[in-house]
Design a protein around this motif. Structure first.
Motif, short mmCIF file in Angstrom:
data_model
loop_
_atom_site.label_atom_id
_atom_site.label_comp_id
_atom_site.label_asym_id
_atom_site.label_seq_id
_atom_site.Cartn_x
_atom_site.Cartn_y
_atom_site.Cartn_z
N GLN A 37 0.86 -1.19 0.00
CA GLN A 37 0.00 0.00 0.00
C GLN A 37 0.89 1.24 0.00
O GLN A 37 1.68 1.44 0.93
N LYS A 40 -0.52 6.88 -1.29
CA LYS A 40 -1.85 7.31 -1.73
C LYS A 40 -2.91 6.28 -1.37
O LYS A 40 -4.04 6.35 -1.85
N LYS A 41 -2.53 5.30 -0.57
CA LYS A 41 -3.46 4.27 -0.08
C LYS A 41 -3.81 3.24 -1.16
O LYS A 41 -4.68 2.41 -0.94
N LEU A 42 -3.13 3.29 -2.30
CA LEU A 42 -3.40 2.32 -3.34
C LEU A 42 -2.92 0.94 -2.90
O LEU A 42 -1.77 0.78 -2.50
#
Lengths: 114, 110
Positions: A37, A40-42
């Motif tokens: 992760q 950007k929290k992707l």
């Protein structure tokens, strides 16, 4: 109630070092996963293991390797870390491969590469 | 809405308001999971909806699924401060590969 355990919580290291993260699940699940992760929290899946067999292996750099001793454990080793490896690494498990069953995540290991 | 390489979406609302987050997916899926991730923790399932369902409710949560437009939504009624989190949808694309959306960061202020 935590059922997927990860260690360490946080790790700071220098470029070129080797690191290893541990994951254990007590749910009796057959499949375990590692996700990366970014800031950007992707969430991107890196590996999944089913009955000690690698079943999904995304195009991650070769310096990453999963290691499993049994179906309750799936560790992640990174040889010679790079700055772009800084991220949170999340371990998860599910009772069947794929998305048919819910994934249970650990709290994550935050890696900072200086 | 969240998908692909889009940036994390951000929503900011006041306590007591209703909010809806959207998710679109590219290929067939048998189920859409919605997860929430609190700061410093891993994602946790809050509701799932299967391809033969159009709507699913759980407390203040409501999920919808439109297979024709390949989209799902998550609504929270009367949001509370403790609903502040990042919300993800996840689909299976009828494969072994789980794909998570880019996420929506929800901030609920008192």
């Amino acid at each position: 109630e935590t059922a997927v355990f990860q260690t360490p919580n946080y790790h700071v290291t220098q470029v070129g070092n080797e690191v290893s993260f541990n994951c254990k699940q007590t749910l009796g699940h057959d499949t375990m996963y590692w996700y990366k992760q970014d800031s950007k929290k992707l969430l991107k899946i890196m590996f999944s293991y089913n009955n000690k067999q690698l079943i999904v292996n995304e195009t991650v750099p070769r310096r990453f390797s999963p290691q499993s001793s049994d179906k309750a454990h799936l560790n992640l080793r990174i040889k010679s870390v790079e700055p772009e490896d800084s991220a949170v690494y999340l371990c998860a498990s599910s009772s069947r491969q794929g998305n048919q069953d819910t994934q249970y995540f650990g709290p994550g290991t935050r890696l900072l590469v200086l | 809405s969240q998908w692909g390489e889009e940036n994390l979406q951000a929503l900011s609302i006041q306590e007591g308001e209703d909010v809806t987050m959207n998710c679109s997916y590219k290929t067939y899926t048998t189920v859409v999971h919605w997860y929430r991730q609190d700061s410093g923790r891993g994602p946790a399932l809050i509701i799932l909806i299967r391809s033969n369902e159009r709507e699913k409710r759980s407390g203040r949560l409501r999920a919808t699924l439109d297979t024709s437009s390949q989209s799902s939504s998550l609504s929270i009624t009367a949001a509370q401060c403790e609903d502040t989190a990042v919300y993800f949808c996840a689909t299976d694309s009828n494969t072994d590969k789980v794909v998570f959306g880019t996420g929506t960061r929800l901030q609920v202020s008192p």
